[in-house]
Motif scaffolding. Structure first.
Motif, PDB file in Angstrom:
ATOM      1  N   ASP A 138      71.049  -8.009  13.390  1.00 47.02           N
ATOM      2  CA  ASP A 138      72.296  -8.670  13.005  1.00 47.02           C
ATOM      3  C   ASP A 138      72.583  -9.876  13.891  1.00 47.02           C
ATOM      4  O   ASP A 138      73.140 -10.886  13.433  1.00 47.02           O
ATOM      5  CB  ASP A 138      73.462  -7.679  13.109  1.00 47.02           C
ATOM      6  CG  ASP A 138      73.408  -6.609  12.026  1.00 47.02           C
ATOM      7  OD1 ASP A 138      72.418  -6.563  11.272  1.00 47.02           O
ATOM      8  OD2 ASP A 138      74.363  -5.814  11.947  1.00 47.02           O
ATOM      9  N   PHE A 141      71.429 -13.340  12.602  1.00 47.09           N
ATOM     10  CA  PHE A 141      72.269 -13.956  11.585  1.00 47.09           C
ATOM     11  C   PHE A 141      73.633 -14.340  12.148  1.00 47.09           C
ATOM     12  O   PHE A 141      74.214 -15.346  11.742  1.00 47.09           O
ATOM     13  CB  PHE A 141      72.407 -13.023  10.387  1.00 47.09           C
ATOM     14  CG  PHE A 141      71.086 -12.610   9.807  1.00 47.09           C
ATOM     15  CD1 PHE A 141      70.301 -13.516   9.110  1.00 47.09           C
ATOM     16  CD2 PHE A 141      70.593 -11.326   9.984  1.00 47.09           C
ATOM     17  CE1 PHE A 141      69.068 -13.161   8.588  1.00 47.09           C
ATOM     18  CE2 PHE A 141      69.369 -10.947   9.466  1.00 47.09           C
ATOM     19  CZ  PHE A 141      68.597 -11.871   8.775  1.00 47.09           C
ATOM     20  N   ALA A 337      68.510 -13.098   5.345  1.00 47.91           N
ATOM     21  CA  ALA A 337      69.543 -12.063   5.271  1.00 47.91           C
ATOM     22  C   ALA A 337      69.381 -11.205   4.025  1.00 47.91           C
ATOM     23  O   ALA A 337      69.617  -9.992   4.053  1.00 47.91           O
ATOM     24  CB  ALA A 337      70.930 -12.709   5.299  1.00 47.91           C
ATOM     25  N   TYR A 362      76.737 -11.888   6.188  1.00 48.85           N
ATOM     26  CA  TYR A 362      75.615 -12.592   6.806  1.00 48.85           C
ATOM     27  C   TYR A 362      74.875 -13.556   5.876  1.00 48.85           C
ATOM     28  O   TYR A 362      74.125 -14.412   6.363  1.00 48.85           O
ATOM     29  CB  TYR A 362      74.624 -11.582   7.386  1.00 48.85           C
ATOM     30  CG  TYR A 362      75.176 -10.857   8.586  1.00 48.85           C
ATOM     31  CD1 TYR A 362      75.493 -11.549   9.754  1.00 48.85           C
ATOM     32  CD2 TYR A 362      75.391  -9.487   8.558  1.00 48.85           C
ATOM     33  CE1 TYR A 362      76.007 -10.891  10.864  1.00 48.85           C
ATOM     34  CE2 TYR A 362      75.903  -8.813   9.662  1.00 48.85           C
ATOM     35  CZ  TYR A 362      76.211  -9.526  10.813  1.00 48.85           C
ATOM     36  OH  TYR A 362      76.726  -8.868  11.904  1.00 48.85           O
TER      37      TYR A 362
END
Length: 427
Positions: A138, A141, A337, A362
């Motif tokens: 994560d 992003f 993503a 994202y």
């Protein structure tokens, strides 16, 4: 400079030294085509295009092979193909052997999935598409999103601010066909400046609804395509060139036309008269179609054409073209993503609602677009890697050894569109 098969990969048909090998592969190729059609009896999405002999389709429909029998036939053909090794100087013949091997392996894997096998996301993409996409946390992003926060300041979620920013760039429905056709004409002219296409190539555009995709090219054979554009959701000005290049020139339409011209008609390689969607060919197809946008337009060229031609046709403010494209380029950096959301969703780590929320956070998709994307995951599964990973692999292949001239890049790109090269062969 026209692409005229000056590459080793476009060498003329073999001189006789591999006649036995060629004959053996021709027989296996015919059986492969019929096997793909047989899988299509069980999977409506599997056969993306077929323009071989109609009697083969009729024979397959009459035989109506069950899935276990199809898997056995794939194993048999792979065993027959294994010892059939080209030994001459025809590089493309060697690529053909590798192509048939990987395509048959993907047929077997798809049949296993239809029988109930559930591969993890990365294993599925490996056996179907000959490639595995990188995984990103994560934080990867989030770092890109942080750069966008600086460009799109304000209150509310970043995806909401991005949606608000994009609203003035929607192409009005009544102007869409005019804008899209202007984009296609420009993409076609730019492609023809480097690649020679048959004079009779042609396509038809249709506008459709209730699809999980935004655009689709249905190749009909005889150098003809049907291009469908999904108008369920608003279409933004940048999608005109994206779709025109991706679905048309130098993307899917040009790719299929060149394969039919050079390999099916030129060499008699019938395996290219059928296109199984869930196969390594798709990574080459989608990757070259996505990278084809960059091949046709440099960043400044794209902005100039959109500003001077497409914005006025759409009735939009051309003075904001450069601003919009700067933001679009940042959002494009979030391309992986979609892969990550699909990987987590299809591996059972998150459900559909969570996947849509993750895409909103994202990938900056609005709710409707995120839900449409989850529908795409349900229907096409790990196919999503073919767009971004495919684009990156094609870019690296075309630009290898930079700096390279634009003419050389087009020569490499044209060679890729006319040879049976595999995703693993791009590295």
């Amino acid at each position: 400079m026209l692409f005229v098969c000056t590459l080793v990969g476009c060498s003329p048909p073999n001189d006789g030294g591999d006649e036995r090998v060629t004959q053996a592969m021709n027989e296996i190729a015919e059986a492969y085509v019929k096997l793909v059609l047989a899988v299509g009896q069980h999977d409506n999405d599997y056969v993306d295009a077929y323009y071989g002999p109609e009697r083969w389709r009729t024979e397959v429909e009459a035989e109506n092979l069950a899935l276990p029998a199809i898997e056995e036939e794939a194993d048999r053909l792979l065993a027959e193909l294994r010892p059939v090794q080209p030994t001459g100087t025809d590089t493309v013949l060697q690529l053909r052997h590798q192509y048939l091997t990987k395509q048959l392996q993907s047929v077997r894997a798809r049949v296993q999935m239809l029988k109930g096998a559930n591969f993890p996301f990365d294993r599925e993409s490996e056996v179907l598409y000959d490639a595995v996409a990188p995984s990103h946390p994560d934080s990867h992003f989030a770092a890109i999103a942080a750069r966008l926060e600086e460009v799109l300041p304000g209150r509310g979620a970043l995806s909401e601010r991005f949606a608000a920013f994009r609203k003035p760039f929607v192409v009005p429905a009544e102007r869409l066909d005019t804008v899209f056709k202007a984009a296609i004409t420009e993409c076609r002219n730019r492609t023809r400046g480097y690649i020679q296409l048959p004079a009779e190539e042609h396509f038809v555009v249709e506008y459709v609804t209730d699809k999980s995709w935004s655009g689709y090219n249905w190749y009909q054979g005889s150098y003809q395509s049907l291009i469908q554009v999904n108008i369920d959701l608003p279409i933004f000005i940048d999608r005109a060139i994206d779709l025109a290049c991706h679905e048309g020139y130098p993307g899917h339409h040009a790719y299929n036309v060149l394969l039919e011209h050079h390999l099916v008609n030129g060499r008699g390689w019938v395996e290219y008269s059928v296109y199984p969607l869930f196969s390594p060919q798709s990574l080459i197809a989608e990757g070259s179609a996505n990278y084809g946008i960059e091949m046709a337009f440099g960043d400044d060229e794209r902005t100039a054409f959109e500003r001077d031609v497409l914005y006025p046709l759409a009735g939009l403010n051309p003075s904001r073209a450069a601003e919009y494209n700067r933001v679009r380029a940042l959002v494009d950096d979030l391309g992986y993503a979609g892969n990550e959301a699909a990987r987590r969703y299809l591996n059972g780590e998150i459900d559909g609602d969570a996947a849509a929320r993750w895409l909103a956070q994202y990938a900056l998709m609005d709710v409707q677009r995120a839900r449409q994307r989850v529908r795409f995951f349900d229907q096409y599964r790990s196919y999503v890697i073919n767009y971004n990973l495919g684009q990156d692999l094609v870019r690296d292949y075309v630009r290898r050894g930079e700096p390279v001239s634009r003419a050389l890049m087009w020569n490499r790109f044209g060679g890729l569109l006319t040879t049976p090269r595999l995703p693993s062969g791009l590295r």
